[in-house]
Design an enzyme around this catalytic site. Sequence first.
Site, PDB file in Angstrom:
ATOM      1  N   CYS A 232      47.725  55.443  36.281  1.00  0.00           N
ATOM      2  CA  CYS A 232      48.596  56.460  35.683  1.00  0.00           C
ATOM      3  C   CYS A 232      49.229  55.949  34.400  1.00  0.00           C
ATOM      4  O   CYS A 232      49.540  56.721  33.500  1.00  0.00           O
ATOM      5  CB  CYS A 232      49.624  56.979  36.686  1.00  0.00           C
ATOM      6  SG  CYS A 232      51.016  55.894  36.917  1.00  0.00           S
TER       7      CYS A 232
ATOM      8  N   CYS B 114      49.937  25.951  50.515  1.00  0.00           N
ATOM      9  CA  CYS B 114      48.640  26.297  49.945  1.00  0.00           C
ATOM     10  C   CYS B 114      47.643  26.589  51.059  1.00  0.00           C
ATOM     11  O   CYS B 114      47.409  25.749  51.919  1.00  0.00           O
ATOM     12  CB  CYS B 114      48.145  25.144  49.070  1.00  0.00           C
ATOM     13  SG  CYS B 114      46.497  25.439  48.412  1.00  0.00           S
TER      14      CYS B 114
HETATM   15 ZN   LIG Z   1      46.130  23.428  47.385  1.00  0.00          ZN
END
Ligand SMILES: [Zn+2]
Lengths: 680, 362
Positions: A196, A467
Amino acid sequence: MFHKIQTSNILCVGAGGIGCELLKDLALSGFRRVQVIDLDTIDISNLNRQLLFRSQHVGMPKCTVACEVATNMVPPLTLPSDDGNDDDDDEKPTNNDNNNTSNNLPSILYQAHHGNVCDTSKFNVPFVKQFDLVVNALDNVEARRRVNRLCLAADVPLIEAGTTGYLGQVTVIHKSSGVACYECTTQETQKVYPICTIRSTPSMPVHTIVWSKELYKLLFHSKVDDSMLFEDPEGEEPSTYMAAVSNLRNSEEDKDGLLFSKAVRDVLHDLCSTEIQKQLDMGRYKAAKKTPTCLDVSILEKGMTAITPPSSTTDIWSLEESVTALATCLREAQTTPNENLLEEFDKDDDMAMRFVTAASNLRSSVFGIEPLQSLYSAKGIAGNIIPAIATTNAICAGLQILQAFSILKRQLMLEQDRSSGGEKENGDDVAGLQLDKSCFYVNCIRNRTRNGLYLTAVPLEKPNPNCFVCKNAVIPLTLNVNEWTLQELLHRVIKGRLGFEEPTLMLQGDFIWEEGDGADEEEFKMNLPKKLSQLPCGGIQHGTVLEIDDNSQSLNVCVTITHKDEWDGDEAPEDFPFVVGALPPKKKDDVENKPAAGAVAVSSTEPTKSVNADNNDDDDDVVLIIDEDEAKIDTVENGGKKMAAKRSIDENADGEKPTKKAKTKPSKEDNNVEVIEIED
Amino acid sequence: MATTNTTDATTTTTATAATDQQQKQQKESDVYDRQIRLWGAEAQKKIQNSKVLYLHVTGSSSEVLKNLCLAGIAATICDPRPASALDSSPCFFTHPTNNNSNNSDEDQENPTKKQKIKYDSVAHAVRPLVEELNPLLGSCPILTKDISTLTGEDLIDFAVVIASQIPLEESVRISKLVPNGCIFYTIDCFGMRGASIIDLGGKEFKYRPEQGKKLLDPIPIKDYVSLPDMVEVPLHKAINRFHKKGPPPTWVMYRSLLEYQRQTTRWLGDGGNNDDNAAAAAAKKIIQEFLKNEQVTMTENDLNDLITAGMAQVAPVCAVLGGMVGNEIIKIISGKGEPANNTILLDGGACKAWTFLVKAKE
Ligand SMILES: [Zn+2]
């Protein structure tokens, strides 16, 4: 050590700006076994920095040419013994040195793989395992993530580098050395523009440029509904411009070109005036900061009657000139045989570039967006061109090879330790490469630091406990489980943001999706259109733990789902950072404000460094465009902003203990912190 | 819509000339596109109008040469040394020699002509490759003179003169000869380290500081120490608040190597005598004596490394320093950004590099 260099096996991913420099350094240093992966062919704009290429190479695969040239740079085994005398020693003995023959050196082999490193059939964990180390010279996040994961899985050291203009970084990634991986910090992936914004509420030049590329598609693509601007003529709401568009698409060559001119005029008028008026009437811009204004009809008429289109690539065309330029492009297109006409925008196509420059400036003026763009600068945005120079590439590649020396030295020491069978005094000392002790995170900056540094080196970062790639952390994901389908989850998040190649999805130990080699995709296809909450095995609900497995990159993670009903404007699940080690912003303030008992200074744990400065080469990024109304995903080439967050470094010039400053509030004058933004 | 097919013969020639010019400009803007987007068209024009003179092409200066040629800065080369001087340096401007001896029959079938070509000097050997590297720059002139016979006249055309592996007294002499506005640079790599000496020409040297994306008005350089003055600064006095105990080790090493050359008239490690114990001991003695006179110290490790490596050049070290010097010279020519003053020092093992102002601390 030199023997180690000569016999080691190196993989170089990428043969562009950094890649050429790497290959030159490798060859001149005497490396004999190098393999190169690259997908690209040589373009004329590469020649200002990619030193292995010449103009006669344009169009050829980079990796093949680079390997050929680099092979010839490997120095001969025996140097001439008499210095300063160049007479008659052409018959240089190259192999008569006893050392060399007994050393059993491998022959020189620089091997090119013309292909995509994301090709799982060819470049997988066993492939990577054959190398002593990998050097990266890539220009995009996707490929970097891929190589990161392969190297982690194979536990092969990876030397990563990135440059943007004058700035560059180099770092080393190695699983068993306990250092951060590429994905320990959130990587800027593709820039996302909501549909949009493009269709009705643009506010930046890049928005109007994206719109113009879509307009190009609307007019020239064989499938008109491929364009984001397409409106179904049979839809409930009558379109203001589709009639004129199909009229123009179907127009025949007429004798004096009058009919054709009228068709062009109608399209421009409908797009820049009728459609805008319709939106204004609908009250679309009541709350907006700026109200668009329809294109002045007299400008349109004057522009249509002018004959000479603007030719300057560096001046900004007036609106009239832009109209003339557009009309000229359309006339050219009409007389071009279909097979020679590009269906989609390409920044290197002259007509397409003129078209987009002119159209985007008309639209920018309608929406009061500044600045208008010259063709030259529009090309930078449209093609997402990142400035690049030879010097920075040379510096970073050189630093990569210096780090490679450190790694090979450690490997050699380990080999010697092992072969002599000698444990160190305290047996636990023989642990692995420990690259955290011998490699650095290096930053190359343009303006020296206070104490004169141009290259700063600090120890490698520790892995981010959050992570999901190297620490297997659980991924939090918030979305609406009643609206999202499995298809969307797979494409937008699991493959898009999380970079899985061939994911297998499991709920409580039962498969709900499987793909890749030997997978029975047919069996699970029926799950794709289902809403998440309706999936088998209890579906995905608030609090569900979803397990994802990907053999192609030896990755297995869990995702915990949080259901959320209400979403604001442009907010979308995949925009949330999945891998931030940092505390959420609010909490961070808490930490800063709270006087920590006993602690002298609270150093931010936020990893602010990254190697996401994309290395020069092209461009034409594919960018996601989300349509939040229909939850449909479209891909559009696009230009966006790239950021390279730099880490603030302050340390003793003599290389004594580096003191890392808490770098939460970089002052504007502090030239240690450099943030580069590509013009937009 | 072709309307302009009627050009007569007289206008054609001028038109062709114009199109040739246009074509060249088009090619230039295509080739240099990615850097023009970095420093702008005006800076690119300055760059293309500047010339650099290279006194000796070595591993390190060949990197500068490559970077600046690719960027569009034309080179002139002065290097009368025998072409074989290139063999011992990691310089990619060398012709493919027959190094793949162990495999191919092809090599024997087509003994390449290239390897038979004899060049009069390094400059002659390097020239064809420099010309090939960036054909837009045209031919690469050679100054066929010995460094020691260069006069001010020889240097008149150049924005920058870059010297590598030339005796310190020659650097001193030439830095005094360069015309106003010309910058003198040395660049040398030794083992894992490298150094540059910079003479910006005078205290009136001006540059435009950068503040973010903004370019400020020109200001003169803060401290200017000419090259002859700076090499007179005793090492123990070359200190500042970041280097309190003595100058950075790399500066001490560079000066030691230059001193060794001054006394022996040859470069340390030349002729492959690094392994010769007697030669190493003699070198050590010379350097230790020098350090004593200059009232500075060097760790035993550093000293041994220095003597083992001598002036041996390591490819990636050359690449890093050559890249940095390239950046600096572009700053100087484009007038954008504060240039390094008056040394650049690289410690490749530690992956660090500084600019360090050599100036006597009172
Ligand atoms: Zn990593």
